[in-house]
Scaffold this motif. Structure first.
Motif, mmCIF file in Angstrom:
data_model
loop_
_atom_site.group_PDB
_atom_site.id
_atom_site.type_symbol
_atom_site.label_atom_id
_atom_site.label_comp_id
_atom_site.label_asym_id
_atom_site.label_seq_id
_atom_site.Cartn_x
_atom_site.Cartn_y
_atom_site.Cartn_z
ATOM 1 N N ILE A 72 0.760 -1.130 -0.060
ATOM 2 C CA ILE A 72 -0.057 -0.101 0.155
ATOM 3 C C ILE A 72 0.755 1.281 -0.057
ATOM 4 O O ILE A 72 0.487 2.146 -0.581
ATOM 5 C CB ILE A 72 -0.772 -0.015 1.182
ATOM 6 C CG1 ILE A 72 -1.997 -1.164 1.094
ATOM 7 C CG2 ILE A 72 -1.647 1.205 1.233
ATOM 8 C CD1 ILE A 72 -2.884 -1.216 2.298
ATOM 9 N N LEU A 73 1.946 1.185 1.018
ATOM 10 C CA LEU A 73 2.858 2.438 0.780
ATOM 11 C C LEU A 73 3.546 2.611 -0.483
ATOM 12 O O LEU A 73 3.659 3.777 -0.777
ATOM 13 C CB LEU A 73 3.790 2.297 1.830
ATOM 14 C CG LEU A 73 3.458 2.426 3.271
ATOM 15 C CD1 LEU A 73 4.716 1.989 4.360
ATOM 16 C CD2 LEU A 73 2.842 3.840 3.623
ATOM 17 N N ILE A 74 3.904 1.538 -1.282
ATOM 18 C CA ILE A 74 4.542 1.730 -2.287
ATOM 19 C C ILE A 74 3.491 2.359 -3.404
ATOM 20 O O ILE A 74 3.711 3.292 -4.172
ATOM 21 C CB ILE A 74 4.991 0.339 -2.922
ATOM 22 C CG1 ILE A 74 6.131 -0.278 -2.334
ATOM 23 C CG2 ILE A 74 5.279 0.403 -4.430
ATOM 24 C CD1 ILE A 74 6.761 -1.514 -2.587
ATOM 25 N N LEU A 92 -0.912 14.589 -1.754
ATOM 26 C CA LEU A 92 -2.325 14.179 -1.959
ATOM 27 C C LEU A 92 -2.638 13.449 -0.684
ATOM 28 O O LEU A 92 -4.003 13.649 -0.218
ATOM 29 C CB LEU A 92 -2.324 13.312 -3.160
ATOM 30 C CG LEU A 92 -3.777 12.693 -3.813
ATOM 31 C CD1 LEU A 92 -4.532 14.061 -4.125
ATOM 32 C CD2 LEU A 92 -3.750 11.825 -4.779
ATOM 33 N N PHE A 93 -2.032 12.753 -0.287
ATOM 34 C CA PHE A 93 -2.332 11.984 0.935
ATOM 35 C C PHE A 93 -1.638 12.544 2.410
ATOM 36 O O PHE A 93 -0.727 13.219 2.006
ATOM 37 C CB PHE A 93 -1.607 10.211 0.894
ATOM 38 C CG PHE A 93 -2.385 9.894 -0.326
ATOM 39 C CD1 PHE A 93 -3.520 9.345 -0.423
ATOM 40 C CD2 PHE A 93 -1.554 9.685 -1.772
ATOM 41 C CE1 PHE A 93 -4.302 8.752 -1.485
ATOM 42 C CE2 PHE A 93 -2.137 8.965 -2.560
ATOM 43 C CZ PHE A 93 -3.506 8.621 -2.658
ATOM 44 N N ASN A 94 -2.171 12.381 3.406
ATOM 45 C CA ASN A 94 -1.406 12.782 4.520
ATOM 46 C C ASN A 94 -0.283 12.139 5.287
ATOM 47 O O ASN A 94 -0.548 11.155 5.750
ATOM 48 C CB ASN A 94 -2.698 12.840 5.709
ATOM 49 C CG ASN A 94 -2.315 13.626 6.970
ATOM 50 O OD1 ASN A 94 -1.409 14.299 6.903
ATOM 51 N ND2 ASN A 94 -3.345 13.608 8.006
ATOM 52 N N LEU A 95 0.781 12.464 4.818
ATOM 53 C CA LEU A 95 2.166 11.915 5.213
ATOM 54 C C LEU A 95 2.923 12.686 5.953
ATOM 55 O O LEU A 95 3.901 12.760 5.984
ATOM 56 C CB LEU A 95 2.599 11.369 3.951
ATOM 57 C CG LEU A 95 2.093 10.380 2.911
ATOM 58 C CD1 LEU A 95 2.902 10.141 1.702
ATOM 59 C CD2 LEU A 95 1.708 9.303 3.733
ATOM 60 N N GLU A 96 2.106 13.498 7.020
ATOM 61 C CA GLU A 96 2.816 14.506 7.596
ATOM 62 C C GLU A 96 3.783 13.862 8.783
ATOM 63 O O GLU A 96 5.165 14.245 8.990
ATOM 64 C CB GLU A 96 1.929 15.328 8.661
ATOM 65 C CG GLU A 96 1.060 16.335 7.831
ATOM 66 C CD GLU A 96 -0.077 17.116 8.451
ATOM 67 O OE1 GLU A 96 0.073 16.981 9.762
ATOM 68 O OE2 GLU A 96 -0.612 17.874 8.023
ATOM 69 N N ASN A 97 3.643 12.635 9.284
ATOM 70 C CA ASN A 97 4.542 11.745 10.201
ATOM 71 C C ASN A 97 5.672 11.500 9.446
ATOM 72 O O ASN A 97 6.832 11.305 9.842
ATOM 73 C CB ASN A 97 3.927 10.672 10.680
ATOM 74 C CG ASN A 97 2.722 11.128 11.510
ATOM 75 O OD1 ASN A 97 2.867 12.199 12.244
ATOM 76 N ND2 ASN A 97 1.778 10.163 11.573
ATOM 77 N N LEU A 106 0.736 4.171 -2.825
ATOM 78 C CA LEU A 106 0.710 5.743 -2.313
ATOM 79 C C LEU A 106 1.959 6.679 -2.904
ATOM 80 O O LEU A 106 1.701 7.590 -3.366
ATOM 81 C CB LEU A 106 0.610 5.764 -1.116
ATOM 82 C CG LEU A 106 -0.811 5.279 -0.257
ATOM 83 C CD1 LEU A 106 -0.873 5.315 1.060
ATOM 84 C CD2 LEU A 106 -1.895 5.800 -0.997
ATOM 85 N N GLY A 107 3.222 5.726 -2.987
ATOM 86 C CA GLY A 107 4.379 6.610 -3.209
ATOM 87 C C GLY A 107 4.082 6.760 -4.760
ATOM 88 O O GLY A 107 4.578 7.800 -5.261
ATOM 89 N N MET A 108 3.851 6.031 -5.464
ATOM 90 C CA MET A 108 3.621 5.864 -7.038
ATOM 91 C C MET A 108 2.845 7.063 -7.162
ATOM 92 O O MET A 108 3.121 7.826 -8.211
ATOM 93 C CB MET A 108 3.279 4.609 -7.515
ATOM 94 C CG MET A 108 4.266 3.500 -7.496
ATOM 95 S SD MET A 108 3.695 1.886 -8.233
ATOM 96 C CE MET A 108 3.249 2.404 -9.947
ATOM 97 N N ILE A 109 1.695 7.097 -6.797
ATOM 98 C CA ILE A 109 0.882 8.172 -6.829
ATOM 99 C C ILE A 109 1.208 9.570 -6.667
ATOM 100 O O ILE A 109 1.013 10.592 -7.391
ATOM 101 C CB ILE A 109 -0.679 7.744 -6.138
ATOM 102 C CG1 ILE A 109 -1.259 6.482 -6.518
ATOM 103 C CG2 ILE A 109 -1.539 8.848 -6.417
ATOM 104 C CD1 ILE A 109 -2.427 6.161 -5.809
#
Length: 231
Positions: free
Chosen positions: A85-87, A208-213, A89-92
């Protein structure tokens, strides 16, 4: 000539559309393949069919092995699924980052082209307004623009850089990527004397996604274009 600032909207949308389609379609296909494989595994192992009479004994012996294999597969899925899933999201995110860079680059191309006509046609304030309008047409917020830097210089006979001047339209204090030293290092003896303009945009890219951490600060995109003034 001022209508040229608006014409770039259609070309930027056409270039960015294919990237967005790639960002949405490819991860969905990969996810569908993963779901199909998991479903196939579930059907073939979790609910086995009836065995012939001569295989009953062998099936009974293998039940413990099957249970351990099922548990192992579930554990592996629990470990690998978040990574997959992380991969995805990273591609997007990478595709949308590239799309934003192309839009900013096209904006600087138009700004440098219009600015090369001379300040009598397009002054710095008008170039800043054009930048805001172009980004707003693509759905970007002007508050994410860190600065619009306009640099002008005279390249004399391929030997010297004169009248080098930088204008920070939003007074961010950011320096231009094209310094006088870089221009000087690229000069070649015998080149004709020309005046150039450099339009740079520094932009906070909203993820696009919440990746603040993972990424507490929004990544900064810098795009620039150099254009020569007509002689």
């Amino acid at each position: 000539m001022r209508d040229k600032a608006v014409e770039v909207k259609k070309t930027r949308k056409e270039k960015g559309q294919s990237l967005v389609e790639f960002a949405l379609v490819i991860p969905l296909l990969l996810l569908m393949v993963g779901i199909f494989k998991f479903g196939y595994f579930f059907i073939t192992t979790m609910r086995p069919g009836r065995s012939p009479a001569w295989k009953v004994g062998e099936t009974m012996k293998n039940r413990r092995f099957l249970k351990s294999e099922k548990a192992q597969s579930m554990v592996e899925l629990a470990y690998t699924l978040p990574i997959i899933i992380l991969i995805l999201l990273g591609m997007i995110e990478i595709v949308f980052f590239a799309r934003a860079y192309l839009i900013l680059l096209d904006t600087t191309v138009v700004g440098a082209r219009l600015g090369s006509q001379g300040e009598a046609y397009y002054n710095d304030d008008e170039l800043l307004t054009m930048t805001y309008q172009s980004l707003a047409a693509e759905g970007y917020d002007s508050s994410d623009v860190i600065d619009v830097i306009i640099t002008r210089a005279e390249l004399v006979n391929g030997t010297d850089v004169q009248n080098y001047r930088v204008v920070n339209m939003l007074s961010s204090g950011q320096s231009s990527h094209i310094t006088a030293e870089k221009l000087q290092s690229r000069l070649e003896s015998g080149d004709p004397s020309i005046d150039i303009i450099v339009v740079e945009i520094l932009f906070h890219h909203r993820l696009l996604f919440n990746l603040e951490n993972i990424l507490p600060d929004p990544p900064v995109i810098r795009a620039f274009t150099i254009n020569a003034l007509p002689g």
